[in-house]
Design a protein around this motif. Structure first.
Motif, PDB file in Angstrom:
ATOM      1  N   ALA A   6       0.445   0.736  -8.791  1.00 20.88           N
ATOM      2  CA  ALA A   6       1.228   0.693  -7.726  1.00 20.88           C
ATOM      3  C   ALA A   6       0.464   0.744  -6.462  1.00 20.88           C
ATOM      4  O   ALA A   6       1.252   0.170  -5.495  1.00 20.88           O
ATOM      5  CB  ALA A   6       2.099   2.400  -7.751  1.00 20.88           C
ATOM      6  N   HIS A   7      -0.629   0.986  -6.461  1.00 27.18           N
ATOM      7  CA  HIS A   7      -1.748   1.080  -5.247  1.00 27.18           C
ATOM      8  C   HIS A   7      -2.315  -0.492  -5.385  1.00 27.18           C
ATOM      9  O   HIS A   7      -3.693  -0.147  -6.034  1.00 27.18           O
ATOM     10  CB  HIS A   7      -2.237   2.023  -4.975  1.00 27.18           C
ATOM     11  CG  HIS A   7      -1.295   3.206  -4.536  1.00 27.18           C
ATOM     12  ND1 HIS A   7      -0.781   3.273  -3.294  1.00 27.18           N
ATOM     13  CD2 HIS A   7      -1.098   4.302  -5.263  1.00 27.18           C
ATOM     14  CE1 HIS A   7       0.050   4.143  -3.218  1.00 27.18           C
ATOM     15  NE2 HIS A   7      -0.225   5.034  -4.390  1.00 27.18           N
ATOM     16  N   ARG A   8      -1.819  -1.538  -5.042  1.00 26.51           N
ATOM     17  CA  ARG A   8      -2.826  -2.591  -5.204  1.00 26.51           C
ATOM     18  C   ARG A   8      -2.582  -3.764  -3.990  1.00 26.51           C
ATOM     19  O   ARG A   8      -1.379  -3.686  -3.340  1.00 26.51           O
ATOM     20  CB  ARG A   8      -2.627  -3.494  -6.564  1.00 26.51           C
ATOM     21  CG  ARG A   8      -1.319  -3.937  -6.676  1.00 26.51           C
ATOM     22  CD  ARG A   8      -0.991  -4.584  -8.302  1.00 26.51           C
ATOM     23  NE  ARG A   8       0.175  -5.313  -8.161  1.00 26.51           N
ATOM     24  CZ  ARG A   8       0.439  -6.652  -7.562  1.00 26.51           C
ATOM     25  NH1 ARG A   8      -0.314  -7.376  -6.851  1.00 26.51           N
ATOM     26  NH2 ARG A   8       1.838  -7.138  -7.560  1.00 26.51           N
ATOM     27  N   GLU A  44      -5.435   1.921  -2.131  1.00 23.88           N
ATOM     28  CA  GLU A  44      -4.256   3.006  -1.453  1.00 23.88           C
ATOM     29  C   GLU A  44      -4.406   3.270   0.096  1.00 23.88           C
ATOM     30  O   GLU A  44      -5.170   4.216   0.242  1.00 23.88           O
ATOM     31  CB  GLU A  44      -4.322   4.010  -2.521  1.00 23.88           C
ATOM     32  CG  GLU A  44      -3.396   5.271  -2.307  1.00 23.88           C
ATOM     33  CD  GLU A  44      -3.313   6.464  -3.241  1.00 23.88           C
ATOM     34  OE1 GLU A  44      -2.902   7.531  -2.813  1.00 23.88           O
ATOM     35  OE2 GLU A  44      -4.328   6.295  -4.253  1.00 23.88           O
ATOM     36  N   PRO A  45      -3.548   3.151   0.778  1.00 20.92           N
ATOM     37  CA  PRO A  45      -3.582   3.431   2.288  1.00 20.92           C
ATOM     38  C   PRO A  45      -3.114   4.704   2.295  1.00 20.92           C
ATOM     39  O   PRO A  45      -2.076   5.252   1.624  1.00 20.92           O
ATOM     40  CB  PRO A  45      -2.714   2.251   2.930  1.00 20.92           C
ATOM     41  CG  PRO A  45      -2.533   0.982   1.686  1.00 20.92           C
ATOM     42  CD  PRO A  45      -2.865   1.655   0.567  1.00 20.92           C
ATOM     43  N   ALA A  46      -3.977   5.497   3.038  1.00 19.18           N
ATOM     44  CA  ALA A  46      -3.411   6.798   3.363  1.00 19.18           C
ATOM     45  C   ALA A  46      -1.848   6.998   3.778  1.00 19.18           C
ATOM     46  O   ALA A  46      -1.420   5.983   4.768  1.00 19.18           O
ATOM     47  CB  ALA A  46      -3.975   7.637   4.377  1.00 19.18           C
ATOM     48  N   VAL A  65     -10.785  -5.758  11.767  1.00 22.97           N
ATOM     49  CA  VAL A  65      -9.236  -5.587  12.039  1.00 22.97           C
ATOM     50  C   VAL A  65      -8.413  -5.713  10.759  1.00 22.97           C
ATOM     51  O   VAL A  65      -8.676  -6.794  10.048  1.00 22.97           O
ATOM     52  CB  VAL A  65      -8.611  -6.161  13.218  1.00 22.97           C
ATOM     53  CG1 VAL A  65      -7.226  -5.712  13.476  1.00 22.97           C
ATOM     54  CG2 VAL A  65      -9.239  -5.893  14.426  1.00 22.97           C
ATOM     55  N   MET A  66      -7.961  -4.351   9.840  1.00 27.07           N
ATOM     56  CA  MET A  66      -7.226  -4.868   8.806  1.00 27.07           C
ATOM     57  C   MET A  66      -5.760  -4.456   9.162  1.00 27.07           C
ATOM     58  O   MET A  66      -5.271  -3.276   9.266  1.00 27.07           O
ATOM     59  CB  MET A  66      -7.794  -3.806   7.889  1.00 27.07           C
ATOM     60  CG  MET A  66      -9.104  -4.152   7.304  1.00 27.07           C
ATOM     61  SD  MET A  66     -10.034  -2.895   6.077  1.00 27.07           S
ATOM     62  CE  MET A  66      -8.919  -3.522   4.474  1.00 27.07           C
ATOM     63  N   ALA A  67      -4.779  -5.422   9.021  1.00 26.75           N
ATOM     64  CA  ALA A  67      -3.371  -4.972   9.281  1.00 26.75           C
ATOM     65  C   ALA A  67      -2.825  -4.997   7.818  1.00 26.75           C
ATOM     66  O   ALA A  67      -2.920  -6.118   7.017  1.00 26.75           O
ATOM     67  CB  ALA A  67      -2.831  -6.315  10.043  1.00 26.75           C
ATOM     68  N   ILE A  68      -2.330  -3.901   7.412  1.00 24.83           N
ATOM     69  CA  ILE A  68      -1.994  -3.378   6.150  1.00 24.83           C
ATOM     70  C   ILE A  68      -0.344  -3.505   6.193  1.00 24.83           C
ATOM     71  O   ILE A  68       0.037  -2.542   7.110  1.00 24.83           O
ATOM     72  CB  ILE A  68      -2.484  -2.426   5.347  1.00 24.83           C
ATOM     73  CG1 ILE A  68      -4.094  -2.316   5.558  1.00 24.83           C
ATOM     74  CG2 ILE A  68      -2.072  -2.189   4.263  1.00 24.83           C
ATOM     75  CD1 ILE A  68      -4.690  -1.148   5.334  1.00 24.83           C
ATOM     76  N   SER A  69       0.233  -4.163   5.313  1.00 22.00           N
ATOM     77  CA  SER A  69       1.762  -3.922   5.157  1.00 22.00           C
ATOM     78  C   SER A  69       2.126  -4.014   3.911  1.00 22.00           C
ATOM     79  O   SER A  69       1.484  -4.433   2.852  1.00 22.00           O
ATOM     80  CB  SER A  69       2.616  -5.074   5.786  1.00 22.00           C
ATOM     81  OG  SER A  69       2.251  -6.228   5.266  1.00 22.00           O
ATOM     82  N   GLU A  74       3.310   0.040   7.152  1.00 21.97           N
ATOM     83  CA  GLU A  74       2.585  -0.974   8.212  1.00 21.97           C
ATOM     84  C   GLU A  74       1.727   0.086   9.027  1.00 21.97           C
ATOM     85  O   GLU A  74       2.019   0.944   9.733  1.00 21.97           O
ATOM     86  CB  GLU A  74       3.688  -1.650   8.957  1.00 21.97           C
ATOM     87  CG  GLU A  74       3.043  -2.769   9.422  1.00 21.97           C
ATOM     88  CD  GLU A  74       4.224  -3.931  10.024  1.00 21.97           C
ATOM     89  OE1 GLU A  74       4.013  -4.420  11.061  1.00 21.97           O
ATOM     90  OE2 GLU A  74       5.261  -3.968   9.509  1.00 21.97           O
ATOM     91  N   GLN A  75       0.500  -0.621   9.006  1.00 24.68           N
ATOM     92  CA  GLN A  75      -0.549   0.165   9.691  1.00 24.68           C
ATOM     93  C   GLN A  75      -1.745  -0.923   9.888  1.00 24.68           C
ATOM     94  O   GLN A  75      -2.008  -1.774   8.906  1.00 24.68           O
ATOM     95  CB  GLN A  75      -1.312   1.445   8.656  1.00 24.68           C
ATOM     96  CG  GLN A  75      -2.135   2.308   9.610  1.00 24.68           C
ATOM     97  CD  GLN A  75      -1.503   3.223  10.390  1.00 24.68           C
ATOM     98  OE1 GLN A  75      -0.590   3.606  10.285  1.00 24.68           O
ATOM     99  NE2 GLN A  75      -2.486   3.289  11.462  1.00 24.68           N
ATOM    100  N   THR A  76      -2.538  -0.764  11.175  1.00 23.66           N
ATOM    101  CA  THR A  76      -3.541  -1.557  11.339  1.00 23.66           C
ATOM    102  C   THR A  76      -4.835  -0.540  11.508  1.00 23.66           C
ATOM    103  O   THR A  76      -4.631   0.303  12.278  1.00 23.66           O
ATOM    104  CB  THR A  76      -3.440  -2.172  12.540  1.00 23.66           C
ATOM    105  OG1 THR A  76      -2.285  -3.313  12.300  1.00 23.66           O
ATOM    106  CG2 THR A  76      -4.738  -3.165  13.003  1.00 23.66           C
TER     107      THR A  76
END
Length: 157
Positions: A6-8, A44-46, A65-69, A74-76
């Motif tokens: 699930a977290h990948r 796995e983003p918090a 800078v890690m932009a995660i979606s 959505e979080q940077t």
């Protein structure tokens, strides 16, 4: 679906403006790291309920800078690279020795240099996991491949 499934990460994009010129060996290492990372990872983003996630990695003013979606997420995250400076510098030096050794040294010499390279890689990976604590959980293999990509943004041809 297992927690790991699930977290990948499903995609990684390196910011083209952040990339420096790289040798053939370094470009190959970038591509292998991305392929391996997407093939098997735990990311796995918090605060995220489930992935998969897309990540864009860039360098901005000596910060990562890690932009995660992902689905509903959505979080940077911005991390100072100052704590990585010494390990990245040492890693580059030993990688240069390793690439030279591949062409000119005995298998025993290559293996000795590679052991040092892996040790520095593990040190950088552990530091990355520590810097991401409270932001993103990863396993060691995922952190290793992400560390390779961080280094890829620093490589000078």
């Amino acid at each position: 679906m297992t927690e790991k499934a699930a977290h990948r990460l499903q995609s990684i994009e390196l910011d083209e403006d952040s990339l420096s010129a790289a040798s053939r060996d370094q470009e190959q290492e970038r591509q292998v790291a991305i392929f391996d990372l997407l093939e098997d990872n735990y990311f796995e983003p918090a605060g995220a309920e489930a992935g998969p996630y897309d990540v864009k990695i860039a360098l901005v003013e000596n910060r990562l800078v890690m932009a995660i979606s992902g689905p509903g997420y959505e979080q940077t995250h911005v991390l100072s690279l100052s704590p990585f400076r010494t390990v990245i510098k040492d890693y580059f030096m030993i990688c240069e020795s390793y690439y030279a050794a591949i062409r000119n040294s005995t298998p025993a010499q290559i293996e000795a240099i590679d052991m040092g390279r892996r040790g520095l890689h593990n040190e950088g990976s552990a530091l990355l996991q520590a810097r991401l604590e409270g932001k993103v959980k990863t396993d060691l293999d995922t952190a290793r491949r992400l560390f390779t990509l961080i280094c890829a943004l620093h490589w000078r041809g």
